[in-house]
Scaffold this motif. Structure first.
Motif, PDB file in Angstrom:
ATOM      1  N   GLY A 144      -6.120  13.666  -5.259  1.00  0.00           N
ATOM      2  CA  GLY A 144      -6.543  14.616  -4.227  1.00  0.00           C
ATOM      3  C   GLY A 144      -5.407  15.110  -3.369  1.00  0.00           C
ATOM      4  O   GLY A 144      -5.611  15.650  -2.290  1.00  0.00           O
ATOM      5  N   LYS A 145      -4.153  14.873  -3.829  1.00  0.00           N
ATOM      6  CA  LYS A 145      -3.013  15.447  -3.105  1.00  0.00           C
ATOM      7  C   LYS A 145      -1.904  15.854  -4.080  1.00  0.00           C
ATOM      8  O   LYS A 145      -1.922  15.451  -5.246  1.00  0.00           O
ATOM      9  CB  LYS A 145      -2.531  14.534  -1.973  1.00  0.00           C
ATOM     10  N   THR A 146      -0.957  16.626  -3.577  1.00  0.00           N
ATOM     11  CA  THR A 146       0.099  17.161  -4.432  1.00  0.00           C
ATOM     12  C   THR A 146       1.032  16.053  -4.927  1.00  0.00           C
ATOM     13  O   THR A 146       1.342  15.137  -4.168  1.00  0.00           O
ATOM     14  CB  THR A 146       0.942  18.192  -3.637  1.00  0.00           C
TER      15      THR A 146
ATOM     16  N   PHE B 177       0.845  -1.203   0.000  1.00  0.00           N
ATOM     17  CA  PHE B 177       0.000   0.000   0.000  1.00  0.00           C
ATOM     18  C   PHE B 177       0.882   1.256   0.000  1.00  0.00           C
ATOM     19  O   PHE B 177       0.655   2.201  -0.758  1.00  0.00           O
ATOM     20  CB  PHE B 177      -0.932   0.006   1.218  1.00  0.00           C
ATOM     21  N   GLN B 178       1.926   1.275   0.849  1.00  0.00           N
ATOM     22  CA  GLN B 178       2.805   2.450   0.922  1.00  0.00           C
ATOM     23  C   GLN B 178       3.667   2.583  -0.338  1.00  0.00           C
ATOM     24  O   GLN B 178       3.883   3.694  -0.832  1.00  0.00           O
ATOM     25  CB  GLN B 178       3.692   2.405   2.169  1.00  0.00           C
ATOM     26  N   ILE B 179       4.125   1.456  -0.872  1.00  0.00           N
ATOM     27  CA  ILE B 179       4.934   1.538  -2.099  1.00  0.00           C
ATOM     28  C   ILE B 179       4.083   2.122  -3.234  1.00  0.00           C
ATOM     29  O   ILE B 179       4.535   2.968  -4.005  1.00  0.00           O
ATOM     30  CB  ILE B 179       5.525   0.154  -2.467  1.00  0.00           C
ATOM     31  N   LYS B 180       2.820   1.697  -3.294  1.00  0.00           N
ATOM     32  CA  LYS B 180       1.922   2.265  -4.312  1.00  0.00           C
ATOM     33  C   LYS B 180       1.719   3.763  -4.075  1.00  0.00           C
ATOM     34  O   LYS B 180       1.695   4.558  -5.020  1.00  0.00           O
ATOM     35  CB  LYS B 180       0.576   1.529  -4.283  1.00  0.00           C
ATOM     36  N   ASP B 181       1.597   4.167  -2.814  1.00  0.00           N
ATOM     37  CA  ASP B 181       1.476   5.594  -2.478  1.00  0.00           C
ATOM     38  C   ASP B 181       2.687   6.366  -3.006  1.00  0.00           C
ATOM     39  O   ASP B 181       2.553   7.467  -3.557  1.00  0.00           O
ATOM     40  CB  ASP B 181       1.347   5.753  -0.957  1.00  0.00           C
ATOM     41  N   ASP B 182       3.866   5.769  -2.860  1.00  0.00           N
ATOM     42  CA  ASP B 182       5.094   6.430  -3.326  1.00  0.00           C
ATOM     43  C   ASP B 182       5.133   6.506  -4.858  1.00  0.00           C
ATOM     44  O   ASP B 182       5.640   7.481  -5.422  1.00  0.00           O
ATOM     45  CB  ASP B 182       6.328   5.668  -2.821  1.00  0.00           C
ATOM     46  N   ILE B 183       4.636   5.473  -5.525  1.00  0.00           N
ATOM     47  CA  ILE B 183       4.591   5.482  -6.993  1.00  0.00           C
ATOM     48  C   ILE B 183       3.619   6.562  -7.463  1.00  0.00           C
ATOM     49  O   ILE B 183       3.922   7.335  -8.385  1.00  0.00           O
ATOM     50  CB  ILE B 183       4.182   4.087  -7.542  1.00  0.00           C
TER      51      ILE B 183
ATOM     52  N   LYS C 164       5.998  15.441  -4.228  1.00  0.00           N
ATOM     53  CA  LYS C 164       6.475  15.964  -2.949  1.00  0.00           C
ATOM     54  C   LYS C 164       7.621  15.144  -2.348  1.00  0.00           C
ATOM     55  O   LYS C 164       8.495  15.702  -1.680  1.00  0.00           O
ATOM     56  CB  LYS C 164       5.321  16.017  -1.943  1.00  0.00           C
ATOM     57  N   ASP C 165       7.628  13.834  -2.585  1.00  0.00           N
ATOM     58  CA  ASP C 165       8.636  12.992  -1.928  1.00  0.00           C
ATOM     59  C   ASP C 165      10.046  13.347  -2.371  1.00  0.00           C
ATOM     60  O   ASP C 165      10.950  13.485  -1.545  1.00  0.00           O
ATOM     61  CB  ASP C 165       8.344  11.499  -2.186  1.00  0.00           C
ATOM     62  N   GLU C 166      10.196  13.509  -3.684  1.00  0.00           N
ATOM     63  CA  GLU C 166      11.536  13.846  -4.188  1.00  0.00           C
ATOM     64  C   GLU C 166      11.947  15.240  -3.705  1.00  0.00           C
ATOM     65  O   GLU C 166      13.072  15.435  -3.245  1.00  0.00           O
ATOM     66  CB  GLU C 166      11.569  13.764  -5.713  1.00  0.00           C
TER      67      GLU C 166
HETATM   68 MG    MG Z   1       2.960   9.740   0.166  1.00  0.00          MG
END
Ligand code: MG
Ligand code: IPE
Ligand code: IPE
Ligand code: MG
Ligand code: MG
Length: 279
Positions: A217-219, A200-206, A222-224
Protein backbone atom coordinates in the motif's frame (compact mmCIF):
# COMPACT_ATOMS: atom_id res chain seq x y z
CA UNK A 1 -3.31 -13.17 11.33
CA UNK A 2 -4.82 -15.12 14.23
CA UNK A 3 -8.32 -14.76 15.71
CA UNK A 4 -7.22 -12.70 18.70
CA UNK A 5 -5.58 -10.07 16.49
CA UNK A 6 -8.55 -10.05 14.09
CA UNK A 7 -10.96 -9.71 17.00
CA UNK A 8 -9.21 -6.66 18.45
CA UNK A 9 -8.67 -5.18 14.99
CA UNK A 10 -12.43 -5.35 14.36
CA UNK A 11 -13.38 -4.03 17.79
CA UNK A 12 -10.85 -1.23 17.51
CA UNK A 13 -11.84 -0.20 13.99
CA UNK A 14 -15.54 -0.13 14.82
CA UNK A 15 -14.89 2.35 17.63
CA UNK A 16 -12.47 4.45 15.57
CA UNK A 17 -15.06 4.77 12.77
CA UNK A 18 -17.18 7.03 14.96
CA UNK A 19 -14.58 9.10 16.74
CA UNK A 20 -14.52 12.04 14.29
CA UNK A 21 -18.10 12.81 13.33
CA UNK A 22 -17.96 16.29 11.82
CA UNK A 23 -18.76 16.75 8.13
CA UNK A 24 -16.21 19.54 7.60
CA UNK A 25 -13.39 19.29 5.09
CA UNK A 26 -10.78 19.06 7.83
CA UNK A 27 -12.68 16.23 9.55
CA UNK A 28 -12.93 14.44 6.20
CA UNK A 29 -9.18 14.85 5.66
CA UNK A 30 -8.52 13.39 9.14
CA UNK A 31 -10.82 10.42 8.57
CA UNK A 32 -9.43 9.83 5.08
CA UNK A 33 -6.07 8.78 6.58
CA UNK A 34 -7.29 7.45 9.91
CA UNK A 35 -9.92 5.02 8.64
CA UNK A 36 -9.74 2.11 6.19
CA UNK A 37 -6.23 0.81 6.08
CA UNK A 38 -3.34 0.43 8.43
CA UNK A 39 -2.31 -2.66 10.28
CA UNK A 40 -3.22 -1.06 13.64
CA UNK A 41 -0.26 -2.83 15.17
CA UNK A 42 0.38 -0.37 18.00
CA UNK A 43 -3.24 -0.18 19.30
CA UNK A 44 -3.95 -3.89 18.76
CA UNK A 45 -0.78 -4.93 20.61
CA UNK A 46 -1.84 -2.70 23.51
CA UNK A 47 -5.33 -4.23 23.59
CA UNK A 48 -3.99 -7.78 23.27
CA UNK A 49 -1.62 -7.27 26.22
CA UNK A 50 -4.31 -5.74 28.43
CA UNK A 51 -6.53 -8.69 27.54
CA UNK A 52 -3.75 -11.20 28.29
CA UNK A 53 -3.32 -9.60 31.71
CA UNK A 54 -7.07 -9.78 32.35
CA UNK A 55 -7.16 -5.98 32.70
CA UNK A 56 -8.89 -4.88 29.50
CA UNK A 57 -11.43 -2.08 29.97
CA UNK A 58 -13.56 -0.17 27.47
CA UNK A 59 -11.47 2.94 28.21
CA UNK A 60 -8.37 1.09 26.92
CA UNK A 61 -9.86 1.44 23.44
CA UNK A 62 -9.79 5.19 23.91
CA UNK A 63 -6.13 5.12 24.91
CA UNK A 64 -5.44 2.89 21.89
CA UNK A 65 -7.19 5.41 19.63
CA UNK A 66 -4.88 8.19 20.76
CA UNK A 67 -1.85 6.06 19.87
CA UNK A 68 -3.26 5.44 16.39
CA UNK A 69 -4.15 9.11 15.87
CA UNK A 70 -0.59 10.18 16.68
CA UNK A 71 0.82 7.45 14.43
CA UNK A 72 -1.52 8.46 11.57
CA UNK A 73 -0.58 12.12 11.90
CA UNK A 74 3.09 11.11 11.67
CA UNK A 75 2.36 9.26 8.42
CA UNK A 76 0.47 12.19 6.86
CA UNK A 77 3.37 14.51 7.61
CA UNK A 78 5.99 11.89 6.63
CA UNK A 79 4.46 11.77 3.13
CA UNK A 80 4.45 15.53 2.56
CA UNK A 81 6.59 16.88 -0.31
CA UNK A 82 8.84 18.64 2.24
CA UNK A 83 9.51 15.29 3.91
CA UNK A 84 9.47 11.94 2.05
CA UNK A 85 7.29 13.19 -0.82
CA UNK A 86 5.24 10.01 -1.13
CA UNK A 87 2.08 9.85 -3.23
CA UNK A 88 0.73 6.57 -1.98
CA UNK A 89 -0.17 5.44 1.55
CA UNK A 90 -2.35 2.69 3.01
CA UNK A 91 -3.30 1.59 -0.49
CA UNK A 92 -4.53 4.94 -1.72
CA UNK A 93 -3.33 8.41 -2.63
CA UNK A 94 -1.54 10.24 0.18
CA UNK A 95 -3.50 12.81 2.13
CA UNK A 96 -1.87 15.81 0.43
CA UNK A 97 -2.57 14.38 -3.04
CA UNK A 98 -6.29 14.40 -2.27
CA UNK A 99 -6.75 17.38 0.06
CA UNK A 100 -3.72 19.52 -0.84
CA UNK A 101 -0.62 20.21 1.21
CA UNK A 102 -2.12 22.85 3.49
CA UNK A 103 -5.06 20.64 4.45
CA UNK A 104 -2.77 17.63 4.97
CA UNK A 105 -0.58 19.61 7.38
CA UNK A 106 -3.70 20.71 9.25
CA UNK A 107 -5.20 17.20 9.28
CA UNK A 108 -1.99 15.93 10.89
CA UNK A 109 -1.99 18.78 13.41
CA UNK A 110 -5.65 18.15 14.23
CA UNK A 111 -5.13 14.41 14.77
CA UNK A 112 -2.28 15.23 17.13
CA UNK A 113 -4.40 17.68 19.12
CA UNK A 114 -7.43 15.44 19.15
CA UNK A 115 -5.29 12.58 20.45
CA UNK A 116 -4.41 14.70 23.49
CA UNK A 117 -7.97 15.99 24.01
CA UNK A 118 -9.01 12.35 24.12
CA UNK A 119 -6.22 11.58 26.60
CA UNK A 120 -7.12 14.51 28.88
CA UNK A 121 -10.73 13.32 29.01
CA UNK A 122 -9.59 9.82 29.76
CA UNK A 123 -7.27 10.93 32.59
CA UNK A 124 -10.05 13.09 34.04
CA UNK A 125 -12.07 9.89 34.47
CA UNK A 126 -9.20 7.61 35.46
CA UNK A 127 -5.87 9.07 36.54
CA UNK A 128 -4.17 5.68 36.08
CA UNK A 129 -3.74 6.63 32.39
CA UNK A 130 -1.48 9.57 33.27
CA UNK A 131 1.73 7.52 33.23
CA UNK A 132 1.03 5.94 29.84
CA UNK A 133 -0.13 9.23 28.33
CA UNK A 134 3.03 10.98 29.52
CA UNK A 135 5.18 8.25 27.95
CA UNK A 136 3.20 8.55 24.70
CA UNK A 137 3.92 12.29 24.67
CA UNK A 138 7.61 11.76 25.41
CA UNK A 139 8.01 9.01 22.81
CA UNK A 140 6.27 11.11 20.14
CA UNK A 141 8.04 14.41 20.66
CA UNK A 142 11.50 15.96 20.13
CA UNK A 143 12.65 13.24 22.53
CA UNK A 144 11.17 10.50 20.33
CA UNK A 145 9.42 10.16 16.97
CA UNK A 146 9.83 13.78 15.90
CA UNK A 147 13.53 13.73 16.88
CA UNK A 148 14.00 10.58 14.79
CA UNK A 149 12.16 12.11 11.85
CA UNK A 150 14.38 15.20 12.09
CA UNK A 151 17.55 13.05 11.94
CA UNK A 152 16.09 11.00 9.10
CA UNK A 153 15.63 14.20 7.10
CA UNK A 154 18.93 15.85 8.18
CA UNK A 155 20.96 12.84 7.04
CA UNK A 156 19.30 12.40 3.64
CA UNK A 157 22.05 12.06 1.02
CA UNK A 158 24.72 12.39 3.72
CA UNK A 159 27.11 9.92 5.29
CA UNK A 160 25.76 8.63 8.60
CA UNK A 161 27.55 6.43 11.15
CA UNK A 162 26.04 3.23 12.53
CA UNK A 163 25.34 5.14 15.76
CA UNK A 164 23.36 7.81 13.95
CA UNK A 165 21.34 5.17 12.12
CA UNK A 166 20.70 3.45 15.44
CA UNK A 167 19.45 6.77 16.83
CA UNK A 168 17.19 7.36 13.81
CA UNK A 169 15.57 3.92 14.15
CA UNK A 170 15.23 4.11 17.94
CA UNK A 171 13.48 7.45 17.81
CA UNK A 172 11.48 7.61 14.62
CA UNK A 173 9.97 4.13 15.02
CA UNK A 174 11.07 1.91 17.93
CA UNK A 175 9.70 4.09 20.67
CA UNK A 176 6.13 4.17 19.35
CA UNK A 177 6.19 0.44 18.63
CA UNK A 178 7.60 -0.20 22.13
CA UNK A 179 5.00 2.01 23.80
CA UNK A 180 2.07 -0.49 23.90
CA UNK A 181 4.35 -3.17 25.37
CA UNK A 182 5.57 -0.84 28.12
CA UNK A 183 2.08 0.54 28.87
CA UNK A 184 0.82 -3.03 29.06
CA UNK A 185 3.55 -5.00 30.78
CA UNK A 186 5.39 -2.20 32.59
CA UNK A 187 8.86 -0.65 32.42
CA UNK A 188 10.72 -3.96 32.78
CA UNK A 189 9.94 -4.87 29.16
CA UNK A 190 11.45 -1.66 27.74
CA UNK A 191 14.68 -3.13 26.25
CA UNK A 192 12.89 -6.02 24.56
CA UNK A 193 10.11 -3.72 23.34
CA UNK A 194 12.59 -1.29 21.77
CA UNK A 195 14.29 -4.23 20.10
CA UNK A 196 10.92 -5.23 18.59
CA UNK A 197 10.58 -1.66 17.35
CA UNK A 198 14.02 -1.79 15.77
CA UNK A 199 13.30 -4.98 13.81
CA UNK A 200 9.95 -3.50 12.77
CA UNK A 201 11.79 -0.58 11.08
CA UNK A 202 14.44 -2.82 9.53
CA UNK A 203 11.64 -4.92 8.02
CA UNK A 204 10.02 -1.71 6.73
CA UNK A 205 13.32 -0.86 5.02
CA UNK A 206 13.57 -4.35 3.48
CA UNK A 207 10.00 -4.09 2.17
CA UNK A 208 10.88 -0.72 0.63
CA UNK A 209 13.33 -2.68 -1.53
CA UNK A 210 11.54 -5.92 -2.24
CA UNK A 211 7.93 -5.45 -1.21
CA UNK A 212 4.91 -5.50 -3.46
CA UNK A 213 3.33 -2.07 -3.94
CA UNK A 214 -0.26 -3.34 -4.02
CA UNK A 215 0.19 -5.44 -0.92
CA UNK A 216 2.24 -2.89 0.99
CA UNK A 217 0.00 0.00 0.00
CA UNK A 218 2.97 2.32 -0.45
CA UNK A 219 5.58 3.18 -3.06
CA UNK A 220 8.61 0.87 -3.35
CA UNK A 221 12.20 2.01 -3.82
CA UNK A 222 11.80 5.38 -2.17
CA UNK A 223 14.59 5.03 0.40
CA UNK A 224 17.37 4.61 -2.12
CA UNK A 225 15.95 7.32 -4.35
CA UNK A 226 15.82 9.75 -1.42
CA UNK A 227 19.29 8.84 -0.12
CA UNK A 228 17.90 7.59 3.19
CA UNK A 229 20.30 6.19 5.75
CA UNK A 230 18.84 2.83 6.69
CA UNK A 231 20.16 -0.25 8.48
CA UNK A 232 19.87 -2.09 5.15
CA UNK A 233 21.91 0.55 3.36
CA UNK A 234 24.94 0.18 5.61
CA UNK A 235 24.71 -3.56 6.29
CA UNK A 236 23.34 -4.89 3.01
CA UNK A 237 20.09 -6.75 2.40
CA UNK A 238 21.31 -10.26 3.25
CA UNK A 239 22.96 -9.36 6.50
CA UNK A 240 19.89 -7.31 7.49
CA UNK A 241 17.74 -10.40 6.93
CA UNK A 242 20.11 -12.56 8.97
CA UNK A 243 20.06 -9.96 11.71
CA UNK A 244 16.25 -10.11 11.84
CA UNK A 245 16.23 -13.89 12.23
CA UNK A 246 18.81 -13.73 15.01
CA UNK A 247 17.00 -10.99 16.89
CA UNK A 248 13.65 -12.75 16.40
CA UNK A 249 15.00 -15.69 18.44
CA UNK A 250 16.40 -13.33 21.06
CA UNK A 251 13.07 -11.53 21.41
CA UNK A 252 11.14 -14.79 21.72
CA UNK A 253 13.49 -15.98 24.46
CA UNK A 254 13.15 -12.69 26.33
CA UNK A 255 9.36 -12.86 26.10
CA UNK A 256 9.21 -16.33 27.64
CA UNK A 257 8.86 -14.65 31.01
CA UNK A 258 5.25 -13.94 29.99
CA UNK A 259 4.49 -17.40 28.60
CA UNK A 260 2.21 -18.48 31.44
CA UNK A 261 -0.38 -15.97 30.24
CA UNK A 262 -3.57 -16.88 28.48
CA UNK A 263 -3.39 -16.31 24.66
CA UNK A 264 0.41 -16.09 24.80
CA UNK A 265 0.78 -18.07 21.56
CA UNK A 266 -1.39 -15.61 19.63
CA UNK A 267 0.72 -12.81 21.05
CA UNK A 268 3.95 -14.46 19.89
CA UNK A 269 2.46 -14.88 16.41
CA UNK A 270 2.05 -11.11 16.27
CA UNK A 271 5.72 -10.67 17.17
CA UNK A 272 6.64 -13.11 14.39
CA UNK A 273 4.39 -11.20 11.99
CA UNK A 274 6.38 -8.01 12.66
CA UNK A 275 9.43 -9.76 11.19
CA UNK A 276 7.88 -12.13 8.64
CA UNK A 277 5.21 -9.79 7.25
CA UNK A 278 4.99 -8.80 3.61
CA UNK A 279 2.89 -5.66 4.19
MG1 MG B 1 9.90 3.14 5.05
C1 IPE C 1 4.80 2.76 8.91
O1 IPE C 1 4.14 2.19 9.99
C2 IPE C 1 5.75 3.78 9.36
C3 IPE C 1 6.86 3.28 10.15
C4 IPE C 1 7.04 3.64 11.38
C5 IPE C 1 7.84 2.40 9.55
P1 IPE C 1 3.14 0.98 9.81
O2 IPE C 1 3.76 -0.06 8.93
O3 IPE C 1 2.65 0.55 11.13
O4 IPE C 1 1.95 1.64 8.97
P2 IPE C 1 0.41 1.32 8.95
O5 IPE C 1 -0.16 1.92 10.18
O6 IPE C 1 0.22 -0.17 8.89
O7 IPE C 1 -0.10 2.01 7.71
C1 IPE D 1 8.66 6.81 8.98
O1 IPE D 1 9.61 5.93 8.45
C2 IPE D 1 8.45 6.67 10.37
C3 IPE D 1 7.44 7.63 10.86
C4 IPE D 1 7.60 8.17 12.01
C5 IPE D 1 6.23 7.97 10.09
P1 IPE D 1 9.46 5.73 6.90
O2 IPE D 1 9.49 7.03 6.18
O3 IPE D 1 10.38 4.66 6.45
O4 IPE D 1 7.95 5.17 6.83
P2 IPE D 1 7.22 4.81 5.47
O5 IPE D 1 8.06 3.76 4.78
O6 IPE D 1 7.04 6.05 4.69
O7 IPE D 1 5.91 4.22 5.96
MG1 MG E 1 10.22 8.93 6.53
MG1 MG F 1 8.25 7.65 4.51
Amino acid sequence: MNNTYEHFLREFNSRLDNIIKEETIIAKAMNYSLLNGGKRLRPVIYLMIKDMLGELKESDYRFAMSIEMIHTYSLIHDDLPAMDDDDFRRGKESNHKVFGEAMAILAGDALLNYAYENLFNLIKEDSAYLKSATLLANYSSHTGMIYGQSLDILYENKEASADIIEDIILNKTSKLIALPFICGFGDSITDTALKIGKVFQIKDDILDIEGDKAKLGKTIGKDEKSGKNTFVKINGLESAKNYLERVKDEIKTELEAYSDRDKYNDFIEVIEFIIDRDY
